[in-house]
Enzyme design. Sequence first.
Site, short mmCIF file in Angstrom:
data_model
loop_
_atom_site.label_atom_id
_atom_site.label_comp_id
_atom_site.label_asym_id
_atom_site.label_seq_id
_atom_site.Cartn_x
_atom_site.Cartn_y
_atom_site.Cartn_z
N GLU A 25 39.94 12.19 75.29
CA GLU A 25 40.72 12.56 74.11
C GLU A 25 40.04 13.73 73.40
OE1 GLU A 25 40.84 9.32 71.34
OE2 GLU A 25 38.67 9.13 71.24
N ASP A 64 36.27 13.51 63.10
CA ASP A 64 37.18 14.38 63.85
C ASP A 64 37.24 15.78 63.25
OD1 ASP A 64 37.79 11.98 65.18
OD2 ASP A 64 39.50 11.59 63.87
#
Length: 446
Positions: A203, A13
């Site tokens: 997302e 991420d």
Amino acid sequence: MNPYLPRWEYIPDGEPRVFGDRIYVYGSHDKAGSDNFCDFVLKCWSAPLTDLTKWVCHGDIFHTKADRDHPSDIDWNGDNTLLFAPDVVQGIDGKYYLYAYIVNARGCVAVSDRPEGPFRLLSKYKYTIPEEVCCNGWFIDPGVLVDDDGRTYIYCGFERSFLAEVNSENMYEIIDGSCIEHFIPCTETEEGGFAEEESLFYEACSPRKINGTYYMIYSPKRGSRLAYATSDSPTGPFTYRGYIVDNGVDYPGGNNHGSVVCINGQWYIFYHRMTNGTIMSRRGCVEKIEILPDGTIPPVEMTSLGFEDSLDPYEITPADIACVLKGKAFITEKNAFDRAVINIRDGDVIGYKYFDFGEDYSSRTMEFAAKTKGMGCDCKMHIFADDEEIGVCRIGQDGGIVKTAVKAVTGRRAVYFKISTDYSGWTGEYFKDRSLFELIEFVFMK
């Protein structure tokens, strides 16, 4: 090479940010072999813009659970306070603000005088909008943009997207009436012109402003990709433009999350890919990209390069930087020192992009050597430079160091290993789906 951080480090991420003369990466923190996404701690790594191989770990920068060295940085606790997908921006006051999602809880904002932290808790988000907005008010996986006019925007969501304006004076108060839902559609029936599944929101929001255009990097419902959409305004509407990288092309895919950054005039996409035969142990990777004059970003392939232009085939290559794994093979970490490609079966392909073999070579052959661990079977490893088979290496039951002569090649080449066995007939059924060997490292020698 990829991964660009030490191979024992798992930072998925990744949000890359340039502050001053360094590139900083903020991300989640995975553990090898874990059955959970992420951890209770966030870490920060940085490198000087002048040498992207000199990464430095700044240690733990924020905690949601006490550990042997630190107390918790939040004043509320529960059984599950895992930290997901942070972002860090510099506010109009010059301080650095960290935005984090804490699982199943209202997220928080922390502050530091330095980009590397450590960060101290400032506040939970403050707002009067209904709790069901922004995924129960949790602001999942926040990405933040401080615009040129000093206004601040937060983007977030899981299976549906949200954005809102943040009070730039305190950096945690959501401005009334500013929340917009579905700024990128999540279903094909919603308005906005997003008709294909590959464009629909899942997302991983990450906003950037590039040459006056607002970019939203995100993970679409086709979850192994990082897609992007653009707008003339920070609040949209956003138009889907395509995808940048897909970590599931000829590789065990999984979720993806990352963003783009310009370093010394070169654009990069930061992303992650999977190890340990799961979707939980994720290591950060990076690829060079190009942003064309019309604002589009051509898709790039996954490579083993990282920040390098090419790898040196005459230096020992660790097997776990493979960017192609076709079949059932996967990368695993056995301990802090040992990583290998394991579970290798008949028909599997293991690949590395790209090596520079240099200019014309006076001999017609060179040597290849690999360190392996045998699994009680005999097999062959066919060695390819691009589509050309340049040699075959036999691997015996006990593995070990194996060598063979291969055709000398020149130039920039991808290297692939294609695995086969000589077992056939009814006896071959015993070896059809059996692990044949483990690949640890290899080298070419002139």
